[in-house]
Design a protein around this motif. Sequence first.
Motif, PDB file in Angstrom:
ATOM      1  N   MET A 199      -1.054   4.940   7.639  1.00  0.00           N
ATOM      2  CA  MET A 199      -1.772   3.664   7.479  1.00  0.00           C
ATOM      3  C   MET A 199      -2.810   3.854   6.127  1.00  0.00           C
ATOM      4  O   MET A 199      -2.919   4.742   5.984  1.00  0.00           O
ATOM      5  N   ILE A 200      -2.951   2.500   5.708  1.00  0.00           N
ATOM      6  CA  ILE A 200      -3.726   2.567   4.466  1.00  0.00           C
ATOM      7  C   ILE A 200      -4.713   1.635   4.595  1.00  0.00           C
ATOM      8  O   ILE A 200      -4.673   0.484   5.165  1.00  0.00           O
ATOM      9  N   PHE A 201      -6.373   1.937   3.951  1.00  0.00           N
ATOM     10  CA  PHE A 201      -7.282   1.193   4.321  1.00  0.00           C
ATOM     11  C   PHE A 201      -7.824   0.473   3.025  1.00  0.00           C
ATOM     12  O   PHE A 201      -7.475   1.016   1.991  1.00  0.00           O
ATOM     13  N   GLN A 202      -8.653  -0.541   3.208  1.00  0.00           N
ATOM     14  CA  GLN A 202      -9.442  -1.048   1.837  1.00  0.00           C
ATOM     15  C   GLN A 202     -10.321   0.042   1.449  1.00  0.00           C
ATOM     16  O   GLN A 202     -10.372  -0.021   0.043  1.00  0.00           O
ATOM     17  N   GLY A 203     -10.789   0.888   1.894  1.00  0.00           N
ATOM     18  CA  GLY A 203     -11.968   1.781   1.743  1.00  0.00           C
ATOM     19  C   GLY A 203     -11.315   3.143   1.122  1.00  0.00           C
ATOM     20  O   GLY A 203     -12.197   4.126   0.849  1.00  0.00           O
ATOM     21  N   PHE A 204      -9.956   3.395   1.026  1.00  0.00           N
ATOM     22  CA  PHE A 204      -9.305   4.465   0.474  1.00  0.00           C
ATOM     23  C   PHE A 204      -9.513   5.706   1.593  1.00  0.00           C
ATOM     24  O   PHE A 204      -8.497   6.460   1.776  1.00  0.00           O
ATOM     25  N   ASN A 205     -10.741   5.906   1.946  1.00  0.00           N
ATOM     26  CA  ASN A 205     -10.945   7.125   2.874  1.00  0.00           C
ATOM     27  C   ASN A 205     -10.645   8.429   2.483  1.00  0.00           C
ATOM     28  O   ASN A 205     -10.093   9.161   3.263  1.00  0.00           O
ATOM     29  N   GLU A 212       5.757  11.256   6.153  1.00  0.00           N
ATOM     30  CA  GLU A 212       7.147  10.791   6.190  1.00  0.00           C
ATOM     31  C   GLU A 212       7.218   9.594   7.238  1.00  0.00           C
ATOM     32  O   GLU A 212       8.102  10.031   8.060  1.00  0.00           O
ATOM     33  N   PRO A 213       6.656   8.816   7.130  1.00  0.00           N
ATOM     34  CA  PRO A 213       6.601   7.905   8.412  1.00  0.00           C
ATOM     35  C   PRO A 213       7.832   6.836   8.398  1.00  0.00           C
ATOM     36  O   PRO A 213       8.389   6.650   7.359  1.00  0.00           O
ATOM     37  N   GLU A 214       7.875   6.118   9.718  1.00  0.00           N
ATOM     38  CA  GLU A 214       8.847   5.225   9.702  1.00  0.00           C
ATOM     39  C   GLU A 214       8.199   3.671   9.534  1.00  0.00           C
ATOM     40  O   GLU A 214       8.945   2.976   9.105  1.00  0.00           O
ATOM     41  N   VAL A 215       6.837   3.722   9.625  1.00  0.00           N
ATOM     42  CA  VAL A 215       6.009   2.328   9.604  1.00  0.00           C
ATOM     43  C   VAL A 215       4.925   2.722   8.992  1.00  0.00           C
ATOM     44  O   VAL A 215       4.362   3.846   8.916  1.00  0.00           O
ATOM     45  N   LEU A 216       4.522   1.732   8.049  1.00  0.00           N
ATOM     46  CA  LEU A 216       3.308   1.846   7.159  1.00  0.00           C
ATOM     47  C   LEU A 216       2.615   0.594   7.377  1.00  0.00           C
ATOM     48  O   LEU A 216       2.833  -0.511   7.156  1.00  0.00           O
ATOM     49  N   LEU A 217       1.207   0.722   7.984  1.00  0.00           N
ATOM     50  CA  LEU A 217       0.173  -0.223   8.276  1.00  0.00           C
ATOM     51  C   LEU A 217      -0.636  -0.332   7.126  1.00  0.00           C
ATOM     52  O   LEU A 217      -1.079   0.648   6.530  1.00  0.00           O
ATOM     53  N   SER A 218      -1.186  -1.519   6.630  1.00  0.00           N
ATOM     54  CA  SER A 218      -1.928  -1.658   5.540  1.00  0.00           C
ATOM     55  C   SER A 218      -2.801  -2.703   5.868  1.00  0.00           C
ATOM     56  O   SER A 218      -2.763  -3.778   6.236  1.00  0.00           O
ATOM     57  N   ASP A 219      -4.062  -2.263   5.935  1.00  0.00           N
ATOM     58  CA  ASP A 219      -5.328  -2.923   6.519  1.00  0.00           C
ATOM     59  C   ASP A 219      -6.127  -3.460   5.076  1.00  0.00           C
ATOM     60  O   ASP A 219      -7.047  -2.774   4.607  1.00  0.00           O
ATOM     61  N   GLU A 220      -5.907  -4.456   4.809  1.00  0.00           N
ATOM     62  CA  GLU A 220      -6.335  -5.178   3.498  1.00  0.00           C
ATOM     63  C   GLU A 220      -6.740  -4.084   2.255  1.00  0.00           C
ATOM     64  O   GLU A 220      -7.722  -4.015   1.510  1.00  0.00           O
ATOM     65  N   ALA A 221      -5.436  -3.589   1.976  1.00  0.00           N
ATOM     66  CA  ALA A 221      -5.335  -2.461   1.090  1.00  0.00           C
ATOM     67  C   ALA A 221      -5.778  -2.875  -0.457  1.00  0.00           C
ATOM     68  O   ALA A 221      -5.996  -1.930  -1.220  1.00  0.00           O
ATOM     69  N   THR A 222      -5.362  -4.255  -0.665  1.00  0.00           N
ATOM     70  CA  THR A 222      -5.729  -4.613  -1.889  1.00  0.00           C
ATOM     71  C   THR A 222      -6.943  -5.352  -2.402  1.00  0.00           C
ATOM     72  O   THR A 222      -7.173  -5.863  -3.492  1.00  0.00           O
ATOM     73  N   SER A 223      -7.470  -5.675  -1.195  1.00  0.00           N
ATOM     74  CA  SER A 223      -8.559  -6.823  -1.335  1.00  0.00           C
ATOM     75  C   SER A 223      -9.751  -6.281  -2.199  1.00  0.00           C
ATOM     76  O   SER A 223     -10.727  -7.151  -2.738  1.00  0.00           O
ATOM     77  N   ALA A 224      -9.972  -4.914  -2.115  1.00  0.00           N
ATOM     78  CA  ALA A 224     -11.186  -4.330  -3.259  1.00  0.00           C
ATOM     79  C   ALA A 224     -10.615  -4.062  -4.686  1.00  0.00           C
ATOM     80  O   ALA A 224     -11.427  -3.531  -5.389  1.00  0.00           O
ATOM     81  N   LEU A 225      -9.496  -4.631  -5.118  1.00  0.00           N
ATOM     82  CA  LEU A 225      -8.725  -4.223  -6.351  1.00  0.00           C
ATOM     83  C   LEU A 225      -9.051  -5.432  -7.044  1.00  0.00           C
ATOM     84  O   LEU A 225      -8.929  -6.752  -6.575  1.00  0.00           O
ATOM     85  N   ASP A 226      -9.057  -5.268  -8.414  1.00  0.00           N
ATOM     86  CA  ASP A 226      -8.733  -6.359  -9.512  1.00  0.00           C
ATOM     87  C   ASP A 226      -7.440  -6.942  -9.337  1.00  0.00           C
ATOM     88  O   ASP A 226      -6.563  -6.337  -8.878  1.00  0.00           O
ATOM     89  N   PRO A 227      -7.255  -8.111  -9.839  1.00  0.00           N
ATOM     90  CA  PRO A 227      -5.981  -8.812  -9.848  1.00  0.00           C
ATOM     91  C   PRO A 227      -4.692  -8.036 -10.748  1.00  0.00           C
ATOM     92  O   PRO A 227      -3.556  -7.753  -9.923  1.00  0.00           O
ATOM     93  N   GLU A 228      -5.139  -7.193 -11.560  1.00  0.00           N
ATOM     94  CA  GLU A 228      -3.868  -6.569 -12.244  1.00  0.00           C
ATOM     95  C   GLU A 228      -3.533  -5.300 -11.497  1.00  0.00           C
ATOM     96  O   GLU A 228      -2.434  -5.083 -11.210  1.00  0.00           O
ATOM     97  N   THR A 229      -4.681  -4.625 -10.926  1.00  0.00           N
ATOM     98  CA  THR A 229      -4.290  -3.445 -10.026  1.00  0.00           C
ATOM     99  C   THR A 229      -3.577  -3.988  -8.850  1.00  0.00           C
ATOM    100  O   THR A 229      -2.882  -2.762  -8.295  1.00  0.00           O
TER     101      THR A 229
END
Length: 339
Positions: free
Chosen positions: A87-93, A159-176
């Motif tokens: 799992m990856i989060f908006q706030g990096f953690n 080495e997961p089989e599933v990756l969950l992404s919780d708004e992982a890019t919403s805190a980043l600029d468009p290019e990033t």
Amino acid sequence: MIQLKNISKSFSSKKNEEVIALKDVSLEVKKGEIFGVIGYSGAGKSTLVRCVNLLEKPTSGEVFVNGENLSAMSSAKLRETRQKIGMIFQGFNLLKTATVFDNIAIPLKLTGVPKADISKRVTKYLDIVGLSEKHHVYPSQLSGGQKQRVAIARALSHEPEVLLSDEATSALDPETTHSILDLLLKINKEFGITILLITHEMHVIQKICDRVAVMENGEVVEQGAVIDLYSNPQHGTTKKFVNSLFPNDIPNEILEDLQKQGPIIDLTFIGTSTDKPALSMVSKKFNVHTNILSGNIIQLKDKPFGKLTAHIQGDKSETDKALAYLQNEGVQVNEVSKK
């Protein structure tokens, strides 16, 4: 790979009032695909994705991952199974006082991975995310995009089989954001990892998702292949999201005036039809004049997609022939009516 069956989730507010976050949500994410969930703030997206690994335990319903019912597992079995759900989060953690290496190594150590394997895994996945030179730096020395890459490497290191992404890019600029999305595409393609992501950004859906579900007020109001929802949205919320990319807000006064001279039409171009000069050919083949009022062409994950709003001016017999010609050329045609 992921199956949610009739998931509901409610909370108690500070005033002891029941707050319903999810209402009877059912979804199925196929092995190896990238599935997106989109909705406005408060739609229930974050609660939904956290129910997949039971960070939030559903009030009712069942969660299956790779055929196993997480809802019925013991605590020990659930902890073991979660290692296969990254799992990856908006706030990096990230731990501020730990190096990049240790931010990835510490969780591995806590789950019992041998020391020799830890070093190999950290090196491997930092290289995959493009941070092979950042082992010994601290999070404060990294950009937002680099921090998210560390978080992705940390998730991959199990080495997961599933990756969950919780708004992982919403805190980043468009290019990033684009670079992180390219990385997720790479991970999905090279490792076959199933990705379930939530977002409120349409460009995230269009760039990497195979299928999408639209949420509103804790419910899934529409779902299907990205191309289908873009070309023929049914629910009002879906239409709002699509129209944000292809705005065609024409005042009724102008619509009425133009429609006296001929139909106003929405044209949808998919795949190879975006390359055809179909609209310009209409004026040459028939006794009509065409005027583009608005439009845009975007790139979906697998094919280009375009929408135009145009006015076809001429006698009804000629405009009917023009519309039939466009449809025969593979263009989806819908006449615009007053709001």
